[in-house]
Design a protein around this motif. Structure first.
Motif, short mmCIF file in Angstrom:
data_model
loop_
_atom_site.label_atom_id
_atom_site.label_comp_id
_atom_site.label_asym_id
_atom_site.label_seq_id
_atom_site.Cartn_x
_atom_site.Cartn_y
_atom_site.Cartn_z
N LYS A 198 17.07 65.44 -7.64
CA LYS A 198 17.18 67.01 -6.84
C LYS A 198 18.29 67.48 -6.72
O LYS A 198 18.90 68.77 -6.64
CB LYS A 198 16.23 66.91 -5.75
CG LYS A 198 14.71 66.69 -5.93
CD LYS A 198 13.85 66.72 -4.62
CE LYS A 198 12.33 66.60 -5.21
NZ LYS A 198 11.58 66.39 -4.03
N ILE A 199 19.42 66.54 -6.39
CA ILE A 199 20.85 66.97 -6.32
C ILE A 199 21.37 67.57 -7.20
O ILE A 199 21.74 68.79 -7.35
CB ILE A 199 21.54 65.92 -5.53
CG1 ILE A 199 20.96 65.64 -4.23
CG2 ILE A 199 23.07 66.33 -5.38
CD1 ILE A 199 21.50 64.29 -3.89
N PRO A 200 21.52 66.99 -8.72
CA PRO A 200 22.08 67.69 -9.71
C PRO A 200 21.33 68.76 -10.14
O PRO A 200 21.92 69.88 -10.69
CB PRO A 200 22.14 66.66 -10.86
CG PRO A 200 21.23 65.57 -10.29
CD PRO A 200 21.29 65.74 -8.73
N GLN A 201 19.94 68.75 -10.06
CA GLN A 201 19.02 70.06 -10.32
C GLN A 201 19.17 71.20 -9.65
O GLN A 201 19.35 72.25 -10.20
CB GLN A 201 17.74 69.47 -10.17
CG GLN A 201 17.05 68.53 -11.34
CD GLN A 201 15.90 67.73 -11.01
OE1 GLN A 201 15.24 68.00 -9.75
NE2 GLN A 201 15.32 66.95 -11.86
N SER A 202 19.74 71.00 -8.24
CA SER A 202 19.85 72.06 -7.50
C SER A 202 21.32 72.58 -7.61
O SER A 202 21.44 73.83 -7.86
CB SER A 202 19.98 71.70 -5.74
OG SER A 202 21.45 70.90 -5.66
N LEU A 205 20.94 74.58 -10.95
CA LEU A 205 19.99 76.05 -10.52
C LEU A 205 21.12 76.93 -10.19
O LEU A 205 21.11 78.09 -10.69
CB LEU A 205 19.14 75.70 -9.58
CG LEU A 205 18.36 77.10 -9.14
CD1 LEU A 205 17.42 77.62 -10.06
CD2 LEU A 205 17.78 76.69 -7.68
N CYS A 206 22.07 76.53 -9.47
CA CYS A 206 23.07 77.29 -8.87
C CYS A 206 23.99 77.82 -9.97
O CYS A 206 23.99 79.05 -10.09
CB CYS A 206 23.93 76.69 -7.92
SG CYS A 206 25.69 77.42 -7.32
N ALA A 207 24.50 76.97 -10.88
CA ALA A 207 25.13 77.47 -11.96
C ALA A 207 24.31 78.52 -12.96
O ALA A 207 24.98 79.49 -13.47
CB ALA A 207 25.33 76.28 -12.84
N LYS A 208 22.83 78.24 -12.96
CA LYS A 208 22.14 79.32 -13.74
C LYS A 208 21.95 80.49 -13.04
O LYS A 208 22.32 81.57 -13.73
CB LYS A 208 20.81 78.62 -13.88
CG LYS A 208 19.88 78.99 -14.97
CD LYS A 208 18.79 78.09 -15.36
CE LYS A 208 17.64 78.94 -15.07
NZ LYS A 208 16.33 77.91 -15.25
N MET A 224 18.62 76.67 -3.58
CA MET A 224 18.92 75.33 -3.85
C MET A 224 18.23 74.68 -2.92
O MET A 224 17.99 73.52 -3.33
CB MET A 224 20.57 75.24 -3.52
CG MET A 224 21.37 75.73 -4.72
SD MET A 224 23.22 75.66 -4.22
CE MET A 224 23.55 73.82 -4.36
N LYS A 225 18.10 75.01 -1.74
CA LYS A 225 17.48 74.34 -0.51
C LYS A 225 15.90 74.08 -0.97
O LYS A 225 15.20 72.96 -0.68
CB LYS A 225 17.43 74.91 0.83
CG LYS A 225 18.90 74.47 1.26
CD LYS A 225 18.98 75.28 2.77
CE LYS A 225 20.43 74.79 3.45
NZ LYS A 225 20.83 75.50 4.64
N GLU A 226 15.23 74.98 -1.58
CA GLU A 226 13.83 74.98 -2.28
C GLU A 226 13.64 73.66 -2.91
O GLU A 226 12.90 72.96 -3.08
CB GLU A 226 13.63 76.40 -2.76
CG GLU A 226 13.17 77.31 -1.65
CD GLU A 226 13.07 78.72 -2.52
OE1 GLU A 226 12.74 78.59 -3.64
OE2 GLU A 226 13.24 79.64 -1.76
#
Lengths: 273, 273
Positions: A198-202, A205-208, A224-226
């Motif tokens: 979930k950490i790299p996924q968040s 998402l941020c970059a996206k 990101m927190k979601e």
């Protein structure tokens, strides 16, 4: 490859060579994140020195100093295979005595984020880095971007103390599924290893979001927190590259940082935008 | 004599010479105590660098930073006449920025005596000395024995941080009547100047008692205080050369220290036995 255990011998060795020195300070338990640092040091310098020193002063009471992974023999092999010239392997008594002069991290930028979760941690980091840099006297020293605040503070120290070393930042090495390499990953169970993604996924998402022209710090952090839910978060923050809080992402001048606990393991990650 | 005001220019100068450098860091208002340091640096090195920098971080709030004597033109002449090669004259902005990494004096030996009267003082001293030593990169750096605790802590820092500079201790320069030279002596009125003599007199008595085989710390301190009366004393103490409290004077391993206020002027003195 030379293995040196005393400060005296290393200073002697360094004094007698007139070549560029690339230095990679580590706490051991080497992984591909470290070998990436070593490889770059190898490419950019005539001599490569790697230190293995599990620095007690950067661990707080109750942290994982005692169970931190130790892999001395594997570390030696990795260094040998990576073309390291000198491994510096000092004991604690070689580096520290009693009642020491030490380095104090800056009051603002040293005591937020990681410095807030772990008060005193960066004092220990900066103290040992200053000592090691003074012993090795390298042309360049290599640090990973994964520890972004550490990297920032070391650069700040080198600048504010007019040190002649060049601090080189090296990109984070990741597993194929995106998890940032860390010596602490060995603590993770199979399920925790999955949760940790979930950490790299968040960050992904941020970059996206940023690529879609969303710049608002609060909105991005919220989303990101979601993704990070239900991990226990120490912080999710967006700063400029001078480690100051910003309201809007500025491309080329921002760092997005996450620290989360997965099980009892504290994991860090970040991206530089 | 070259006068350099920027760190960049000084680092450049130092990089391009391959000679031994003797460094005398000062806060200006030079007197014969300083010229004694410069003279010794001149004898022992090919190049002599003197810095004049009134370091704000070693003054506490309410101390005499603003009224500290400034004698830039006289200082320049003194340096020129003493055969100094380079005067380093940086502004505060050249040395400090905001939110700085700093040096923390050791918890025990940095926060007793002078460190107790002036909490934080030695952090500022060690920070600026580390900066200046990194800028000048001298072979030897010269400090007066009058500031005994400062000298001790600087030696300790150089050792604990594996710095390659040699720290040289220079004997205290005195007026013909025994008063230790200090830039702060100019604050003294004629009457205070007379009162201040009680300080060297108390140290002289101490040496006399020791020469008569009296070794007991309490007895000696008691007798010194009788002479020092009615000066306001911050401390009268006898330590070993590792700055630890002792019960008996050990010849060759003791320092006797006095700090007293004469009027509103704080004066330091000591003898090494």
């Amino acid at each position: 490859m030379k293995i040196i255990t005393t400060v005296k011998e290393l200073k002697e060795y360094v004094k007698n060579i007139d070549k560029s020195i690339g230095f990679v300070p580590t706490m051991g338990a080497l992984h591909q994140g470290h070998t990436k640092l070593i490889k770059q040091a190898r490419e950019e310098n005539e001599i490569v020195v790697v230190s293995i020193f599990l620095n007690p002063t950067q661990f707080l009471k109750g942290e994982d100093l005692d169970k931190y992974p130790k892999k001395d023999e594997a570390d030696k092999k990795i260094c040998q295979l990576s073309g390291v010239d000198v491994m510096f392997f000092p004991s604690v008594d070689e580096i520290y005595t009693d009642d020491e002069v030490s380095i104090l991290a800056p009051c603002v930028r040293g005591f937020v984020l990681e410095g807030f979760s772990r008060p005193g941690h960066f004092n220990g980091v900066l103290t040992v880095v200053m000592k090691l840099l003074n012993i090795v006297n390298p042309t360049r020293a290599y640090f990973g971007k994964k520890d972004a605040q550490q990297l920032y503070l070391i650069k700040l120290m080198a600048r504010q103390f007019f040190m002649s070393v060049q601090i080189v930042a090296v990109d984070t090495q990741r597993e194929s599924d995106g998890l940032a390499l860390s010596s602490r990953n060995v603590y993770l169970s199979k399920e925790e290893r999955q949760e940790a993604l979930k950490i790299p996924q968040s960050l992904h998402l941020c970059a996206k979001l940023v690529s879609k022209n969303i710049r608002d710090r609060d909105e991005i952090v919220q989303k990101m927190k979601e993704i990070l839910n239900p991990l226990e978060l120490s912080y999710v923050e967006i700063l400029n590259r001078n480690f100051e809080v910003i309201k809007e992402v500025e491309l080329g001048n921002s760092v997005v940082l996450v620290e989360a606990k997965v099980g009892s393991t504290r994991l860090l990650d970040n991206i530089w935008l």
